[in-house]
Design a protein around this motif. Structure first.
Motif, PDB file in Angstrom:
ATOM      1  N   THR A  32       0.858  -1.175   0.000  1.00 10.96           N
ATOM      2  CA  THR A  32       0.000   0.000   0.000  1.00 10.96           C
ATOM      3  C   THR A  32       0.897   1.228   0.000  1.00 10.96           C
ATOM      4  OG1 THR A  32      -1.878  -1.040   1.092  1.00 10.96           O
ATOM      5  CG2 THR A  32      -1.593   1.340   1.409  1.00 10.96           C
ATOM      6  N   CYS A  49      -4.228   7.527  -1.246  1.00 19.00           N
ATOM      7  CA  CYS A  49      -3.691   6.209  -0.919  1.00 19.00           C
ATOM      8  C   CYS A  49      -4.199   5.203  -1.941  1.00 19.00           C
ATOM      9  CB  CYS A  49      -4.144   5.821   0.488  1.00 19.00           C
ATOM     10  SG  CYS A  49      -3.430   4.292   1.127  1.00 19.00           S
ATOM     11  N   ARG A  51      -4.452   1.066  -2.329  1.00 18.32           N
ATOM     12  CA  ARG A  51      -4.329  -0.138  -1.530  1.00 18.32           C
ATOM     13  C   ARG A  51      -3.633  -1.255  -2.310  1.00 18.32           C
ATOM     14  NH1 ARG A  51      -9.807  -1.945   1.256  1.00 18.32           N
ATOM     15  NH2 ARG A  51     -10.273  -2.780  -0.826  1.00 18.32           N
ATOM     16  N   ARG A  52      -2.902  -2.073  -1.584  1.00 18.04           N
ATOM     17  CA  ARG A  52      -2.202  -3.192  -2.210  1.00 18.04           C
ATOM     18  C   ARG A  52      -3.219  -4.172  -2.779  1.00 18.04           C
ATOM     19  NH1 ARG A  52       0.101  -6.924   2.755  1.00 18.04           N
ATOM     20  NH2 ARG A  52      -1.885  -7.203   3.854  1.00 18.04           N
ATOM     21  N   TYR A 100      -1.826   1.611   5.741  1.00 14.74           N
ATOM     22  CA  TYR A 100      -3.232   1.250   5.625  1.00 14.74           C
ATOM     23  C   TYR A 100      -4.007   2.415   5.043  1.00 14.74           C
ATOM     24  CZ  TYR A 100      -1.729  -2.411   8.795  1.00 14.74           C
ATOM     25  OH  TYR A 100      -1.064  -3.463   9.359  1.00 14.74           O
ATOM     26  N   CYS A 101      -4.843   2.120   4.092  1.00 17.25           N
ATOM     27  CA  CYS A 101      -5.603   3.177   3.435  1.00 17.25           C
ATOM     28  C   CYS A 101      -6.899   3.522   4.161  1.00 17.25           C
ATOM     29  CB  CYS A 101      -5.971   2.769   2.004  1.00 17.25           C
ATOM     30  SG  CYS A 101      -4.628   2.858   0.815  1.00 17.25           S
ATOM     31  N   SER A 102      -7.473   2.542   4.842  1.00 18.24           N
ATOM     32  CA  SER A 102      -8.803   2.812   5.363  1.00 18.24           C
ATOM     33  C   SER A 102      -9.120   1.930   6.558  1.00 18.24           C
ATOM     34  CB  SER A 102      -9.856   2.574   4.278  1.00 18.24           C
ATOM     35  OG  SER A 102      -9.979   1.200   3.993  1.00 18.24           O
TER      36      SER A 102
END
Length: 127
Positions: A32, A49, A51-52, A100-102
């Protein structure tokens, strides 16, 4: 792990820029990556961001609808396309990972989650 940003510069209000973040030492798809910015005299804030794996994207309210984050796994590069720039977007921009995006679908930008940072790329929006 190394992150290197490029693409900053001087642009007039209403203009566009694209930042690039080349990531080495890891497989980008597994990471991420977030973009942060820091204006003079202000705290560093999260902007976007990605996410991976699934590539879901998130944005802060201040840039939503104007900025777009994307990635090219083959080039191990994350991009931040910035449109309709205004003077309030003037800052040093940093990419960082992993993080971490969220949480529960809401974007989060916690600096403490990010271990690796780029050196920063300066963006100046001025006429």
């Amino acid at each position: 792990v190394q992150l290197v940003e490029t693409g900053g510069g001087l642009v007039q209000p209403g203009g566009s820029l694209r930042l690039s973040c080349v990531v080495s030492g890891v497989t980008l798809e597994h990471y991420t990556i977030a973009w942060f910015r820091q204006a003079p005299g202000k705290e560093r804030e999260g902007v976007s961001c990605i996410r991976r794996y699934d590539g879901t994207t998130y944005y802060s309210n201040s840039v939503k609808g104007r900025f777009t984050v994307s990635r090219d796994n083959a080039k191990s590069t994350v991009y931040l396309q910035m449109n309709n720039l205004n003077p309030e977007d003037t800052a040093d921009y940093y990419c960082a990972g992993p993080g971490y995006c969220s949480i529960s679908g809401s974007p989060i930008f916690d600096l403490d989650d990010y271990v690796y940072w780029g050196q920063g790329s300066q963006v100046t929006v001025s006429s």
